[in-house]
Design a protein around this motif. Structure first.
Motif, PDB file in Angstrom:
ATOM      1  N   LYS A 247      89.361  19.531 -96.105  1.00  0.00           N
ATOM      2  CA  LYS A 247      90.036  20.645 -96.749  1.00  0.00           C
ATOM      3  C   LYS A 247      90.470  21.679 -95.713  1.00  0.00           C
ATOM      4  N   PRO A 248      91.785  21.810 -95.447  1.00  0.00           N
ATOM      5  CA  PRO A 248      92.242  22.747 -94.413  1.00  0.00           C
ATOM      6  C   PRO A 248      91.918  24.203 -94.710  1.00  0.00           C
ATOM      7  N   ASP A 249      91.640  24.547 -95.971  1.00  0.00           N
ATOM      8  CA  ASP A 249      91.267  25.931 -96.279  1.00  0.00           C
ATOM      9  C   ASP A 249      90.024  26.373 -95.509  1.00  0.00           C
ATOM     10  N   TRP A 250      89.193  25.395 -95.095  1.00  0.00           N
ATOM     11  CA  TRP A 250      88.014  25.745 -94.310  1.00  0.00           C
ATOM     12  C   TRP A 250      88.393  26.375 -92.962  1.00  0.00           C
ATOM     13  N   MET A 251      89.630  26.196 -92.535  1.00  0.00           N
ATOM     14  CA  MET A 251      90.034  26.743 -91.242  1.00  0.00           C
ATOM     15  C   MET A 251      90.143  28.265 -91.250  1.00  0.00           C
ATOM     16  N   PHE A 252      90.134  28.854 -92.452  1.00  0.00           N
ATOM     17  CA  PHE A 252      90.249  30.312 -92.539  1.00  0.00           C
ATOM     18  C   PHE A 252      89.189  30.932 -93.446  1.00  0.00           C
ATOM     19  N   GLN A 253      88.308  30.131 -94.007  1.00  0.00           N
ATOM     20  CA  GLN A 253      87.311  30.646 -94.947  1.00  0.00           C
ATOM     21  C   GLN A 253      85.945  30.019 -94.686  1.00  0.00           C
ATOM     22  N   GLY A 254      84.933  30.685 -95.186  1.00  0.00           N
ATOM     23  CA  GLY A 254      83.579  30.171 -95.059  1.00  0.00           C
ATOM     24  C   GLY A 254      82.783  30.923 -94.021  1.00  0.00           C
ATOM     25  N   ALA A 255      81.467  30.741 -94.069  1.00  0.00           N
ATOM     26  CA  ALA A 255      80.583  31.469 -93.158  1.00  0.00           C
ATOM     27  C   ALA A 255      80.885  31.150 -91.698  1.00  0.00           C
ATOM     28  N   TRP A 256      81.246  29.890 -91.415  1.00  0.00           N
ATOM     29  CA  TRP A 256      81.486  29.530 -90.011  1.00  0.00           C
ATOM     30  C   TRP A 256      82.663  30.307 -89.419  1.00  0.00           C
ATOM     31  N   ILE A 257      83.631  30.690 -90.267  1.00  0.00           N
ATOM     32  CA  ILE A 257      84.761  31.485 -89.788  1.00  0.00           C
ATOM     33  C   ILE A 257      84.306  32.900 -89.444  1.00  0.00           C
ATOM     34  N   ASP A 258      83.376  33.437 -90.237  1.00  0.00           N
ATOM     35  CA  ASP A 258      82.809  34.749 -89.901  1.00  0.00           C
ATOM     36  C   ASP A 258      82.116  34.686 -88.535  1.00  0.00           C
ATOM     37  N   TYR A 259      81.391  33.601 -88.296  1.00  0.00           N
ATOM     38  CA  TYR A 259      80.724  33.447 -86.997  1.00  0.00           C
ATOM     39  C   TYR A 259      81.763  33.282 -85.880  1.00  0.00           C
ATOM     40  N   ALA A 260      82.844  32.562 -86.169  1.00  0.00           N
ATOM     41  CA  ALA A 260      83.876  32.327 -85.164  1.00  0.00           C
ATOM     42  C   ALA A 260      84.541  33.634 -84.749  1.00  0.00           C
ATOM     43  N   LYS A 261      84.774  34.510 -85.719  1.00  0.00           N
ATOM     44  CA  LYS A 261      85.393  35.805 -85.412  1.00  0.00           C
ATOM     45  C   LYS A 261      84.499  36.619 -84.490  1.00  0.00           C
ATOM     46  N   ARG A 262      83.201  36.569 -84.748  1.00  0.00           N
ATOM     47  CA  ARG A 262      82.277  37.369 -83.941  1.00  0.00           C
ATOM     48  C   ARG A 262      82.132  36.817 -82.529  1.00  0.00           C
ATOM     49  N   HIS A 263      82.305  35.506 -82.388  1.00  0.00           N
ATOM     50  CA  HIS A 263      82.052  34.878 -81.086  1.00  0.00           C
ATOM     51  C   HIS A 263      83.325  34.367 -80.409  1.00  0.00           C
TER      52      HIS A 263
END
Length: 492
Positions: free
Chosen positions: A91-107
């Motif tokens: 599901k490509p929507d995972w590329m902009f949503q979900g907890a892992w995206i929050d972690y990606a933004k921080r790191h």
């Protein structure tokens, strides 16, 4: 019945009326789409040239595997976050949503999602014949990931110090842990959510957890379900009673108590009504269907304890109708022969090619995971023991896929990966107490450098979905713990 699953199967995706995906819910336990706000950003598909057989040097056949990339949060020197696809379309929507995206933004991470071979649009072979399915295995999938991660490091000219963290939920949660263990030089750490680590043919504990969850909601709910099961058994002993069952449960075809496989299939299907509700209870389940995501344990138990509806069997029928209507199904398709016929279709154009035939093959050749009625006190009856599922493997894939084959295959899987004795650091295991799949997962820390987070009151993959105001404090805390471990492992 199935997947990680998966899920995955999960994995899991579609709302076809075939028996395998009962009411649109795959039987594995898969991770669906993130289910947040609709994504308007155009997400481009990419394709990686992959080997068909990683373990036969003389086999030079290749195919193209689909993946997605999000570079918008990446800064030079940042890590690589890889989400592992599972037993359904990525599901490509995972590329902009979900907890892992929050972690990606921080790191400041580069985010990539690799679709699992044989699922979604990643078609390694011309069809899904048994001969071609020989290249569908978790071991081949892990090799896909290893080659892909190495390719991504070179493609984006990442620094040698750029660390890779993999994420997976359900069957991909298992893959995440196994990938870290088998390819530690490529994967710095793994977050394994709701991943079953023990292959087991008779997964009788699954419905034990379902019963416990219903019991915790309301003891009268469990009593009503048990009474309803007994009443169905009594009705099936008589012709008029069979007609009553057919009408009450809106069966697509009349039930015949002389057909033991149909009876087993009926009971297993009715049990799966509750299994699906429990497995995704109060999680972000938009991927299942807009009208069905608000059907939770408390909803079905309110029906089962409502005496105004009638005796328990009528209440059980009301739960069944509630789910049929939620997923726009006119009748309940339970016929065993139809299920087998659908699953025998080897074409990529078939409905079961959306994940059903593939995940069943993996359960018959690697994992088992058969959610049986073997555990006393048999809340949903004792009509679908492990032999019922062994027969399905034979009927769909051939005589050699018998009980001996499946038992040996699951033993091999546990030898290959180590089960609970997985010896590797920097793996974070996350499980939810409501999720029946936690019975095959690590729920307490067995080694300090690979901790476990056990979230009381949450179901399948809850911590992976986007945060919501309604999230309970323990779920909020779990996401914060995951973040703290990622920060620690990245040395930040």
């Amino acid at each position: 019945m199935w997947s990680l699953l998966l899920t995955a199967l999960v994995l899991c995706h579609c709302s076809e009326a075939v028996r395998l995906f009962h009411l649109g819910r795959p039987r594995g336990g898969m991770l669906g789409g993130p289910g947040g706000d609709p994504i308007t950003t155009d997400i481009k598909e990419h394709w990686y040239k992959q080997r068909l057989d990683h373990f036969n040097p003389s086999d030079t056949r290749i195919w193209h595997q689909r993946f997605f990339v999000n570079k918008s949060y990446y800064k030079a020197g940042g890590p690589v976050f890889v989400m592992i696809g599972g037993e359904g379309e990525a599901k490509p929507d995972w590329m902009f949503q979900g907890a892992w995206i929050d972690y990606a933004k921080r790191h400041s991470a580069l985010c990539v999602l690799l679709e699992h071979r044989y699922y979604g649009k990643s078609h390694p072979t011309p069809d899904l014949s048994v001969k071609n399915l020989a290249y569908l295995s978790s071991e081949q999938a892990l090799a896909d990931l290893a080659k892909f991660i190495d390719h991504m490091r070179r493609r984006f000219e990442l620094r040698p110090t750029a660390r890779c963290i993999v994420f997976g939920g359900s069957y991909p949660g298992s893959l995440a842990a196994w990938l870290r263990a088998k390819y530690p030089h490529l994967v710095h750490a793994a977050v394994s959510t709701s991943g079953p680590l023990i292959a087991k043919p008779d997964f009788k504990e699954y419905y034990g957890v379902v019963q416990d969850d219903l019991q915790n909601q309301d003891p009268m709910c469990v009593q009503a379900v048990g009474n309803a099961t007994q009443q169905i058994n009594l009705l099936l002993n008589h012709r008029l009673g069979q007609q009553t069952v057919t009408k009450l449960f809106r069966l697509c075809q009349p039930v015949d108590s002389n057909n033991s496989q149909d009876v087993a299939s009926l009971f297993e299907t009715l049990a799966s009504n509750f299994a699906g509700v429990v497995q995704y209870n109060k999680d972000n389940r938009q991927f299942e269907g807009a009208k069905g995501t608000n059907i939770t344990i408390d909803v079905v138990c309110n029906v089962m304890t409502n005496s105004n509806i009638g005796p328990p069997v009528n209440r059980l029928a009301a739960v069944n109708s509630l789910l049929l209507d939620a997923y726009d199904q006119k009748c309940l398709d339970y016929k065993y022969d139809k299920m087998v016929a659908d699953l025998r279709n080897v074409s990529w154009d078939s409905e079961t090619a959306e994940g059903g035939r593939q995940w069943m093959y993996q359960t018959c050749t690697e994992f088992g995971f058969f959610q049986t009625s073997s555990l006393p006190p048999h809340l949903f009856g004792d009509n679908f023991p492990v032999d019922f599922f062994y027969q399905q493997c034979i009927d769909v894939f051939g005589k050699r896929f018998n009980s001996t084959f499946v038992q040996q295959a699951t033993k091999n899987t546990n030898i290959l990966y180590g089960g609970f004795n997985l010896q590797m650091n920097r793996i974070l295991f996350v499980q939810g107490s409501v999720d029946p799949w936690h019975a095959l997962g690590i729920t307490q820390t067995l080694r300090e450098d690979s901790p476990a987070i056990y979230i009381n009151g949450t179901a399948h993959c809850a911590n992976m979905y986007p945060a919501a105001p309604s999230d309970p404090p323990q779920l909020v805390n779990a996401r914060q713990q995951v973040e703290s471990y990622i920060t620690k492992w990245l040395g930040r």
